[in-house]
Design an enzyme around this catalytic site. Structure first.
Site, PDB file in Angstrom:
ATOM      1  N   ASP A  71       0.868  -1.176   0.000  1.00 29.78           N
ATOM      2  CA  ASP A  71       0.000   0.000   0.000  1.00 29.78           C
ATOM      3  C   ASP A  71       0.909   1.231   0.000  1.00 29.78           C
ATOM      4  OD1 ASP A  71      -2.349   1.617   0.408  1.00 29.78           O
ATOM      5  OD2 ASP A  71      -1.821   1.712   2.532  1.00 29.78           O
ATOM      6  N   ASP A  96      -0.261   5.186   0.799  1.00 30.85           N
ATOM      7  CA  ASP A  96      -0.542   6.195   1.831  1.00 30.85           C
ATOM      8  C   ASP A  96      -0.719   5.539   3.193  1.00 30.85           C
ATOM      9  OD1 ASP A  96      -1.077   8.916   0.300  1.00 30.85           O
ATOM     10  OD2 ASP A  96      -1.926   7.290  -0.903  1.00 30.85           O
ATOM     11  N   ASP A 123      -2.280  -0.254   5.865  1.00 29.38           N
ATOM     12  CA  ASP A 123      -2.511   0.448   7.131  1.00 29.38           C
ATOM     13  C   ASP A 123      -3.975   0.723   7.443  1.00 29.38           C
ATOM     14  OD1 ASP A 123      -2.876   3.893   6.730  1.00 29.38           O
ATOM     15  OD2 ASP A 123      -2.716   2.519   5.039  1.00 29.38           O
TER      16      ASP A 123
END
Length: 253
Positions: free
Chosen positions: A17, A19, A196
């Protein structure tokens, strides 16, 4: 632990991922910057894995290419709706342009009337960010739910950190990883996925089913399907620099 440098090169497929994982979150999607050091790190890791590295992001492929220029990664964007293979082929869903245009105009009018909101247009998906106006969360969920009801089950709502997104419902980050794992250079390897957010949970489930490594970034009190955890972006970057990488401790139950 990944038991040897040769295993690192020959046995693992890494999905990242962006961001909140490689980059610290910013107030707006345009507020981030990719440093030359991060670009070099990803290039090094890609080499170590013989090319078996892909970005798996909510951002569009065009936006990823802009951020990481001049590098161009195997990647999936818009939560799996766009996918670029190792050969450079880009796969995208067919979406009714007129329908998306109507919804885009409706949401743009809503956002213009509320200071602090931001409409992100990903062509196939539309996201309303409320990080700068957290008091608007309930109202954003209301209008986005109304729009989704108009479109029907072809589109789904995807919640994230201070953002709610309307996207084609048949694709996810998990489905993109499943597709990548059937193709070179990923086929025959064990997947690692680091993310996240709640948008990454379906990908954690897919990686777990493949007996891979699922790693959630962030506070240990957040429930997750991931089997391992790293505390933040700095820990992710430190983990990526290690040769071979060391698996972090499992998340607190």
């Amino acid at each position: 632990m990944l038991d040897s440098a040769s295993h690192d090169r020959g046995g693992w497929a890494l999905f990242l991922d962006v961001d909140g994982t490689l980059l610290e979150l910013a107030e707006t999607p345009q507020g981030v910057h990719v440093s030359p050091a991060l670009k070099q790190l990803l290039e090094d890791v890609r080499w170590r894995l013989d090319g078996a590295l892909a970005l798996v992001s909510g951002r569009s492929l065009a936006n990823l290419d802009q951020l990481f220029s001049p590098l161009r990664f195997i990647a999936s964007g818009v939560h799996g709706c766009e996918r670029r293979t190792a050969e450079g082929q880009v796969l995208r869903p067919e979406v009714d342009a007129a329908t998306i245009a109507r919804v885009r105009n409706q949401l743009a009018e809503f956002v213009r009337g509320h200071e602090g909101l931001l409409l992100e247009d990903k062509h196939y998906a539309l996201a309303v960010h409320f990080r700068r106006a957290p008091e608007m969360q309930d109202e954003v969920y209301r209008i986005m739910s109304e729009v989704q009801a108009q479109l029907g089950s072809v589109f789904a709502l995807q919640a994230g950190k201070s953002v709610l997104e309307l996207r084609p419902g048949a694709w996810t980050k998990g489905s993109s990883i499943e597709s990548f794992m059937q193709e070179a250079p990923f086929a025959g390897r064990k997947p690692i996925f680091i993310g996240d957010d709640v948008t990454d949970e379906d990908a954690f489930a897919v990686v777990n089913a493949m007996d891979g490594l699922s790693i959630r970034v962030g506070h240990p009190s957040v429930p997750t399907r991931a089997r391992h955890r790293l505390g933040g972006v700095s820990e992710v970057l430190r983990w990526l620099k290690s040769t071979p990488p060391v698996v972090p401790p499992p998340p607190a139950q």
